[in-house]
Design a protein around this motif. Sequence first.
Motif, mmCIF file in Angstrom:
data_model
loop_
_atom_site.group_PDB
_atom_site.id
_atom_site.type_symbol
_atom_site.label_atom_id
_atom_site.label_comp_id
_atom_site.label_asym_id
_atom_site.label_seq_id
_atom_site.Cartn_x
_atom_site.Cartn_y
_atom_site.Cartn_z
ATOM 1 N N LEU A 284 -14.942 70.942 -41.531
ATOM 2 C CA LEU A 284 -15.373 69.588 -41.169
ATOM 3 C C LEU A 284 -14.177 68.821 -40.633
ATOM 4 O O LEU A 284 -13.154 68.715 -41.312
ATOM 5 N N LYS A 302 -11.286 70.696 -44.804
ATOM 6 C CA LYS A 302 -11.752 69.368 -44.378
ATOM 7 C C LYS A 302 -10.558 68.551 -43.903
ATOM 8 O O LYS A 302 -9.509 68.521 -44.558
ATOM 9 N N SER A 341 -18.580 71.296 -43.996
ATOM 10 C CA SER A 341 -19.358 71.093 -42.767
ATOM 11 C C SER A 341 -20.843 70.982 -43.056
ATOM 12 O O SER A 341 -21.601 70.430 -42.255
ATOM 13 N N MET A 344 -21.156 67.386 -45.196
ATOM 14 C CA MET A 344 -20.745 66.240 -44.370
ATOM 15 C C MET A 344 -20.138 65.124 -45.225
ATOM 16 O O MET A 344 -20.240 63.948 -44.912
#
Length: 357
Positions: A284, A302, A341, A344
């Motif tokens: 992400l 992330k 991902s 979120m």
Amino acid sequence: MKTKVSLLTSVLHHRLHSKSLNFVGSLPHFYPLSHPQIHFTDSAKQQDDQLAICVHDSRAQVLDQFSWIPISKIHTESNRKHETDKQDDDDIWLIMKDEARSDVDQEPILSDYYSRSILSHHTLESALSHHLSTKLGSSSLPSRTLHDLFMDVLTGDQDIVGAVKDDLKAVKERDPACLSYVHCFLHFKGFLGCQAHRVAHKLWSQNRKILAVLIQNRVSEVLALDIHPGAKIGSGILFDHATGVVVGETAVIGDNVSILHNVTLGGTGKSCGDRHPKIGDGVLIGAGTCVLGNVRIGEGAKIGAGSVVLKDLPARTTAVGNPAKLIGGKDNPVKLDKIPSHTMDHTSHIEFYDYVI
């Protein structure tokens, strides 16, 4: 004569007896719960024992004694999910057409638009070729020419079509603003830009580089994201909003990656060769992030919004800041237990402090 009739009756009874047991033993849909010790086999003795139980009083009484449930009710969650995913993949085009009809029922003024874009087409490839060519066509590169080009690439490479379906599902599952598959297909420029890139990358790999760069340029002008046709992108990709996204020539993006707007996967200068980031599966990347140079972002990592990443990022860790630093420190970084991902989740495991300006 009587003896022959008796013999014939006995043979028929035996055959019907055997066939009835074989039929009962082959039933695929039910388990008898009140007698879990019974297992249907080919053994004659076991069949006789089972028959003695089943015909204890009469067939009707036996059916009253048993509790029956479909086998499908005891499937594991993983099996159900696998079957659902396969069905969704097979039916996604049919679902889109149903969604389109529903939209037209709600807004009849859109009937012509939906007919041209979705309902008049027999395949996803045809609809996507039409929609992309309509969006990207120009006086110097007519829509008809683009349509034929897109159709040729899509029908010739089913891997691309599979990636298109994975991208549709990724947007629908991860973006709460997505109303439906057809909504994503028609209106999400991140999705459309990614599919145009898939065509351009195919052309690039076939050494049709001039045409590939021309498509890249039109996507940049019309959809406001710039992905070099040489970049390699996996499936299940979400470019959320996508405005200002820049991806360099030698960048590699894995599967199931989510990238927000104003993200740059760029180089550090004018050096040639392999000079762009490599993004692992499940990563992400937050809005406004720059990942520069031939650095590797580990799977499931992330990156917080507004960060500048200049070094490799270990798998399942979080980096924030400019220059980016690992949450928890380099020696003992906090490890993520979920795929960012997919969730979120942009803020978990990130510590916030009071700033005085």
